[in-house]
Write a protein that holds these residues in place. Structure first.
Motif, PDB file in Angstrom:
ATOM      1  N   ASP A  79      56.567  84.024  54.044  1.00 41.03           N
ATOM      2  CA  ASP A  79      56.406  82.949  55.029  1.00 41.03           C
ATOM      3  C   ASP A  79      56.222  83.493  56.446  1.00 41.03           C
ATOM      4  O   ASP A  79      56.205  82.731  57.412  1.00 41.03           O
ATOM      5  CB  ASP A  79      57.585  81.979  54.970  1.00 41.03           C
ATOM      6  CG  ASP A  79      58.907  82.644  55.340  1.00 41.03           C
ATOM      7  OD1 ASP A  79      58.907  83.854  55.668  1.00 41.03           O
ATOM      8  OD2 ASP A  79      59.950  81.966  55.302  1.00 41.03           O
ATOM      9  N   GLY A  80      56.130  84.813  56.566  1.00 41.18           N
ATOM     10  CA  GLY A  80      55.920  85.410  57.879  1.00 41.18           C
ATOM     11  C   GLY A  80      57.211  85.708  58.625  1.00 41.18           C
ATOM     12  O   GLY A  80      57.177  86.237  59.737  1.00 41.18           O
ATOM     13  N   SER A  81      58.337  85.381  58.019  1.00 43.63           N
ATOM     14  CA  SER A  81      59.611  85.709  58.675  1.00 43.63           C
ATOM     15  C   SER A  81      59.975  87.159  58.390  1.00 43.63           C
ATOM     16  O   SER A  81      59.480  87.760  57.440  1.00 43.63           O
ATOM     17  CB  SER A  81      60.718  84.772  58.189  1.00 43.63           C
ATOM     18  OG  SER A  81      60.962  84.960  56.815  1.00 43.63           O
ATOM     19  N   THR A  82      60.839  87.708  59.230  1.00 44.88           N
ATOM     20  CA  THR A  82      61.186  89.123  59.119  1.00 44.88           C
ATOM     21  C   THR A  82      62.661  89.286  58.784  1.00 44.88           C
ATOM     22  O   THR A  82      63.516  88.645  59.395  1.00 44.88           O
ATOM     23  CB  THR A  82      60.891  89.835  60.447  1.00 44.88           C
ATOM     24  OG1 THR A  82      59.496  89.695  60.734  1.00 44.88           O
ATOM     25  CG2 THR A  82      61.222  91.326  60.363  1.00 44.88           C
ATOM     26  N   VAL A  83      62.927  90.128  57.805  1.00 41.26           N
ATOM     27  CA  VAL A  83      64.295  90.466  57.442  1.00 41.26           C
ATOM     28  C   VAL A  83      64.553  91.902  57.856  1.00 41.26           C
ATOM     29  O   VAL A  83      63.751  92.785  57.563  1.00 41.26           O
ATOM     30  CB  VAL A  83      64.508  90.307  55.917  1.00 41.26           C
ATOM     31  CG1 VAL A  83      65.845  90.878  55.505  1.00 41.26           C
ATOM     32  CG2 VAL A  83      64.404  88.842  55.523  1.00 41.26           C
ATOM     33  N   ALA A 141      67.930  82.454  54.601  1.00 42.26           N
ATOM     34  CA  ALA A 141      67.025  81.573  53.849  1.00 42.26           C
ATOM     35  C   ALA A 141      66.549  82.273  52.575  1.00 42.26           C
ATOM     36  O   ALA A 141      66.453  81.653  51.507  1.00 42.26           O
ATOM     37  CB  ALA A 141      65.832  81.184  54.719  1.00 42.26           C
ATOM     38  N   ALA A 142      66.272  83.566  52.673  1.00 43.04           N
ATOM     39  CA  ALA A 142      65.838  84.322  51.490  1.00 43.04           C
ATOM     40  C   ALA A 142      66.967  84.376  50.456  1.00 43.04           C
ATOM     41  O   ALA A 142      66.734  84.202  49.259  1.00 43.04           O
ATOM     42  CB  ALA A 142      65.408  85.733  51.892  1.00 43.04           C
ATOM     43  N   MET A 143      68.186  84.607  50.924  1.00 42.87           N
ATOM     44  CA  MET A 143      69.322  84.614  49.987  1.00 42.87           C
ATOM     45  C   MET A 143      69.459  83.264  49.290  1.00 42.87           C
ATOM     46  O   MET A 143      69.663  83.196  48.089  1.00 42.87           O
ATOM     47  CB  MET A 143      70.630  84.901  50.746  1.00 42.87           C
ATOM     48  CG  MET A 143      70.777  86.319  51.252  1.00 42.87           C
ATOM     49  SD  MET A 143      72.497  86.556  51.809  1.00 42.87           S
ATOM     50  CE  MET A 143      72.215  87.579  53.245  1.00 42.87           C
ATOM     51  N   ARG A 144      69.362  82.192  50.094  1.00 47.30           N
ATOM     52  CA  ARG A 144      69.511  80.858  49.525  1.00 47.30           C
ATOM     53  C   ARG A 144      68.396  80.576  48.513  1.00 47.30           C
ATOM     54  O   ARG A 144      68.635  79.968  47.468  1.00 47.30           O
ATOM     55  CB  ARG A 144      69.502  79.811  50.652  1.00 47.30           C
ATOM     56  CG  ARG A 144      70.771  78.980  50.670  1.00 47.30           C
ATOM     57  CD  ARG A 144      70.795  78.019  51.853  1.00 47.30           C
ATOM     58  NE  ARG A 144      71.436  78.604  53.011  1.00 47.30           N
ATOM     59  CZ  ARG A 144      70.831  78.863  54.178  1.00 47.30           C
ATOM     60  NH1 ARG A 144      69.542  78.548  54.356  1.00 47.30           N
ATOM     61  NH2 ARG A 144      71.499  79.405  55.160  1.00 47.30           N
ATOM     62  N   ALA A 145      67.198  81.040  48.813  1.00 44.47           N
ATOM     63  CA  ALA A 145      66.077  80.832  47.883  1.00 44.47           C
ATOM     64  C   ALA A 145      66.336  81.561  46.563  1.00 44.47           C
ATOM     65  O   ALA A 145      66.069  81.028  45.484  1.00 44.47           O
ATOM     66  CB  ALA A 145      64.775  81.324  48.520  1.00 44.47           C
ATOM     67  N   VAL A 146      66.875  82.768  46.653  1.00 41.51           N
ATOM     68  CA  VAL A 146      67.183  83.534  45.439  1.00 41.51           C
ATOM     69  C   VAL A 146      68.282  82.832  44.640  1.00 41.51           C
ATOM     70  O   VAL A 146      68.197  82.695  43.421  1.00 41.51           O
ATOM     71  CB  VAL A 146      67.591  84.983  45.802  1.00 41.51           C
ATOM     72  CG1 VAL A 146      68.174  85.704  44.591  1.00 41.51           C
ATOM     73  CG2 VAL A 146      66.381  85.748  46.350  1.00 41.51           C
TER      74      VAL A 146
END
Lengths: 464, 464
Positions: free
Chosen positions: B185-189, A442-447
Motif C-alpha cells: 500500500d506504499g506504507s513503510t515499515v 496495520a500489517a500485524m493486524r492484517a496478518v
C-alpha cells in the motif's frame, strides 16, 4: 445481539464442553474453581481471570480437534504452557467465556539426531527437561532462564524467549529450526525437516515464533542444540555507576568469545535480594554489580581474568573458585524475581534498548519512576549484554498505568522496545504504538485477521 | 473487462509513467528495448520477459511513492536487485505490463557500530561492497556466494540467500537483524533498532526475509557482521562415491569448529569445469570431490589435517599451501555455474535434503534424471554441509518440465525442500505442493492476500 442469538449461543456453548470431553477425555476438561484456579492466575498474582474450562489435549491431533471445535462455537482459546509468563498472555480474561488450552501433556522428547544436533520436543516439555535431555546426549540447550523448571518449550517459542545465554546463542528463534502448529481453522502446519537452508515459500515458523499464541498453537518444535561446555568461570564486578556498567558490556563481549552470561544488578535489587535470601554480600554493595560467566571446553578462568584486567575492572571483581561459589553468585541474580515478588505485586516491565543508549536509559530511569510514583521502590536488573532490563516498581497499584507509560516512553525515546523477551501479552498491547508505526501495526493486524479472522486465538494479546 | 474499462485502464496506465518520472526523475524511468533489455532477462537466458518500464528510485521514500502510484494504477511491480536470481523471480513476465523496480541506486552503506558489529546497508549494495566494508572495519560479512559482485543485499534478504558459509554462520536470515521495507500500500515499515531481543509483536522482518519481493520491497537492512578471521586452510578430498561424500559431512562438521566452507562436486561437473577453465586436475578425478575450508584467528591447518586424518580421508586429500593454491581449488568449485552456463541453457534446480537422506538422494539422482531425459548431462554440485545440491541438467528443452518434476519428487521423497537458497520464483511455484501441505499453502496465501490484496508485488512468484 438479539435475544434469540444469545440463547442460541448459550445452547451452543453448552454443547461445547461435552464435545471437547469426547476429544480429550472427560478427565482432561476441567471446570470449577478448585480445578481451574492455578490455570487462571499467573504466579505473581498480577494477572487473574476466569475461564469456561481448562482443556488438556494429549497430542497435536487433539489440539487440532479442540481448536476446530472452539472455532465452530466461536469460543476463544488461551494457549498455556507453564504459565510462567508475566504479561497476561497465558491467562484468561475475566469473562468466564474463554477456554484455557493447556499444552503440558504434549511432553514427548525425541532422540537427538547426531548429524544435525537437532531434537524434536513437544510444546509441553519443560526447559529443564530439554536441558537434561541435551546434556545427557553431550549437548546443551543453548537457552536458560530462571523459570526453567516450569516454563515450557511451547511458551519459549511463543514468546521468543531470551534469558541468560542469548548473548551467546541468540533467543529461542535462533534455536528453533522446525515448528509444528495448529492454525485457527484447526488445520496443522508442519515444518519439521530441520533443513539449514529452506526458502520454499514464506517462513511461517519464523512468523509464529514470538506471536504469543495469537496466530497458531505451537505443538512441537525441532530444537537445535549447541555443544556442551563443561568448564566455567564466573566473576562478579562491583561498578560505581550504572553508566559504567553499560559501558563495559561492549568491550567484554568483544574480548571474551567464551562469554555466556553477562548480567546486571543494581543497588536496591541487590539489597532486597540479599535480604530475601538471607545471604551476606560477597563484596561491597555498589550502584551496580555485573555478573560474568564464561563457558568453554577447557577452563576459561585465565581468559576471563585477562579480559577483566584488559578493561580495568579486575581490581573490583571477585571470581568464584568452586561450584558452590559459582552457585552463590548466580543465586543472587536469579533470586531477584522471587525477592521482588515477595515484596508484593509489582509493576513489571521488560524492556530493551540498544547498548549505545543503555547508559542513558539506566541513568534516567530512577528519576522517571520517582516522578511517576513518588516514594515507589525501583528494582532494575537484567541481561546487560542484550540491553535487556527488567524494571520492577513496588508501591503503586499495579493497575495504575502511570509508571508503565512513563518508563515505556523513556524506552521509546532511547530507540528501544517495550518488550524484549516477556512478550506483549495483554499488558502492553496498548503501548505498541510507542515503538511500532501505524503501518507496522496495520500489517500485524492484517496478518492476524488473515490467519485468525474470528479471533479464536488469544484475543486481546499482542494487538488490543 | 468491458471496452470502456479497457480504455480507462489504458489511459490510466498512460498517466503512470509521467507520474513515476516525477518521483524518480525522467532519467530513471527506462523504456524501450535497448534500455530495458538487461533488466528483462536473467543471466542464464532461461528467464526472459518484457516490461512496461524499468523504474530506478534513489531511496526508500521514492520506492514508497512508486509502489503507491503503481498500486493506484493496479500495475504490478517486479522488484529487482542484481538480477542474479535463477528462478524467474526478478524478471517480468511476457505481458509487457509490469514495472521492473530496480533497487540498485539504494546503495548507501552506513558505519559499523562498534558496540554491536551491525552495519546498515541499502538494498542495492552488492555483496562484494558489503564484504569490503566489513573487512575494512575488522569484520566479515559472514555470507559469501559466487554472484557476490552483482548480487545485492536486498536480493540476499528477499531470497534468504545461503551460499558458501551458511554451514558456519547460517543464511541471510541469521545475519539480518533489522529491515526497512515498503508494503504494497506504499506504507513503510522500519525495524532498524538492531536489538538482540525484541518480541514486541509479530516479527515482520522474519516474515519478509525469504518472501521474494511478494510481500514487501526491502529497501534497507541492518546486517550483523562476524569477526574477521584471516587464517585459512583449504583441502580438496577425492571420494570414491557420492554416498561416502555425504557420510563425511556430519563427522567433519562435528570435529572442525573452524569449518567455514564444505562443498561437494561430482565427476561430470568436475570434468566440465576443468575443461571450461582450461585447468589441469590437481588430483585424480573421482566420483566426488569435497572441498573443505577452515577459518580461524590462528592457522587452522593442523586442525584441518587432524580432522581429515580422524575420519580416514587424509590420504585422499590435497591441502593448499598458499593463497594461489587456495584460489585454484576454490575456483574449480566456483567455476561450476559458468561452466554449466557455457554448455547452454540448462534446467536448474536448487534443492536441499536432510543430511541423513543426502547419500540416498545423490545415489538415486542420476537414474531419475536419465529416466526423465535419456542422454541428458547431469551436473550436480553444492553445499555439502547444508545438504544443499544444485542440480543442472543439460540437454532437454528447459521449458520441458519432466526433469523438474522427477527430481523434485525425489527430493520430496527424501524429506527435502524444492528450494534451498535460490527461492521459488516463478519456476517452482507449481511444485510447492510437493513439500508444503494444503494448510501450509492456504496460510501463505492468506498472508499474501492480507499484505498485498491487489497482487501488486511480484505476482506469480512463490504462489502460482
Amino acid at each position: 445481539m438479539t435475544e434469540t442469538s444469545t440463547i442460541d449461543s448459550a445452547r451452543r456453548t453448552g454443547e461445547l464442553l461435552p464435545r471437547l470431553s469426547r476429544i480429550v477425555g472427560t478427565g482432561h476438561v476441567l471446570t470449577g474453581g478448585d480445578l481451574t484456579r492455578s490455570y487462571e492466575s499467573d504466579w505473581t498474582g498480577r494477572w487473574s481471570g476466569r475461564c469456561l474450562a481448562v482443556v488438556r489435549p494429549a497430542n497435536t491431533a487433539e489440539v487440532a480437534a479442540v481448536v476446530a471445535e472452539c472455532g465452530d462455537h466461536r469460543v476463544a482459546l488461551v494457549p498455556q504452557g507453564g504459565n510462567t509468563g508475566l504479561v497476561g498472555g497465558s491467562t484468561p480474561d475475566g469473562s468466564g467465556s474463554q477456554i484455557v488450552l493447556s499444552l503440558t501433556r504434549l511432553n514427548g522428547i525425541g532422540a537427538v539426531e547426531r548429524e544435525s544436533g537437532q531434537i524434536p520436543v513437544g510444546a509441553g516439555v519443560s526447559l529443564t527437561a530439554l536441558q537434561q535431555a541435551a546434556r545427557a546426549a553431550g549437548y546443551d540447550a543453548g537457552l536458560d532462564l530462571g523459570a526453567r523448571d516450569t516454563a515450557t518449550v511451547g511458551g519459549l517459542a511463543a514468546c521468543d524467549a531470551g534469558g541468560l545465554k542469548a548473548v551467546r546463542y541468540g533467543t529461542a528463534r535462533a534455536r528453533i529450526v522446525g515448528v509444528e502448529a495448529v492454525l485457527a481453522d484447526g488445520s496443522t502446519v508442519s515444518r519439521m525437516a530441520g533443513l539449514l537452508k529452506d526458502n520454499a515459500g514464506y517462513n511461517l515458523p519464523a512468523l509464529l515464533i514470538g506471536s504469543e499464541g495469537t496466530l497458531a498453537v505451537i505443538t512441537e518444535v525441532l530444537w537445535k542444540l549447541v555443544p556442551r561446555l563443561d568448564a566455567r568461570a564466573t566473576a562478579l564486578i562491583a561498578i560505581d555507576s550504572v553508566q559504567q556498567a553499560a559501558q563495559i558490556a561492549g568491550p567484554l563481549m568483544a574480548s571474551l568469545p567464551s562469554l555466556e552470561v553477562l548480567e546486571l544488578m543494581t543497588e536496591t535489587g541487590i539489597r532486597v535480594t540479599l535480604d530475601y535470601l538471607d545471604q551476606a554480600p560477597p563484596m561491597a554493595v555498589t550502584p551496580a554489580w555485573v555478573l560474568v560467566q564464561c563457558a568453554a571446553r577447557t577452563d576459561p578462568q585465565d581468559e576471563l581474568i585477562e579480559a577483566l584486567d584488559g578493561i580495568g575492572v579486575a581490581g573490583q571483581a571477585i571470581v568464584a573458585v568452586d561450584a558452590a561459589g559459582t552457585e552463590r553468585l548466580m543465586r543472587i541474580r536469579e533470586g531477584h524475581p522471587e525477592a521482588v515478588n515477595h515484596g508484593g505485586v509489582s509493576t513489571k516491565l521488560d524492556v530493551g534498548v540498544p547498548l549505545r543508549a543503555l547508559g542513558r536509559f539506566l541513568e534516567a530511569l530512577p528519576t522517571v519512576v520517582e516522578r511517576a510514583a513518588p516514594g515507589a521502590r525501583l528494582v532494575a536488573y537484567g541481561h546487560l549484554g542484550d540491553g535487556n532490563v527488567h524494571v520492577n516498581v513496588l508501591g503503586p497499584d499495579p493497575d495504575d498505568t502511570t509508571v508503565d507509560e512513563s518508563v515505556l516512553e523513556l524506552v521509546a525515546g532511547c530507540g528501544g522496545t517495550i518488550s524484549a523477551e516477556h512478550g506483549v501479552g495483554r499488558h502492553k498491547a496498548a503501548y505498541l504504538a510507542l515503538i511500532r508505526s501505524a503501518a507496522d501495526r496495520a500489517a500485524m493486524r492484517a496478518v492476524k485477521h488473515a490467519l485468525d479472522p474470528d479471533e479464536i486465538l488469544n484475543p486481546g494479546t499482542v494487538l488490543a
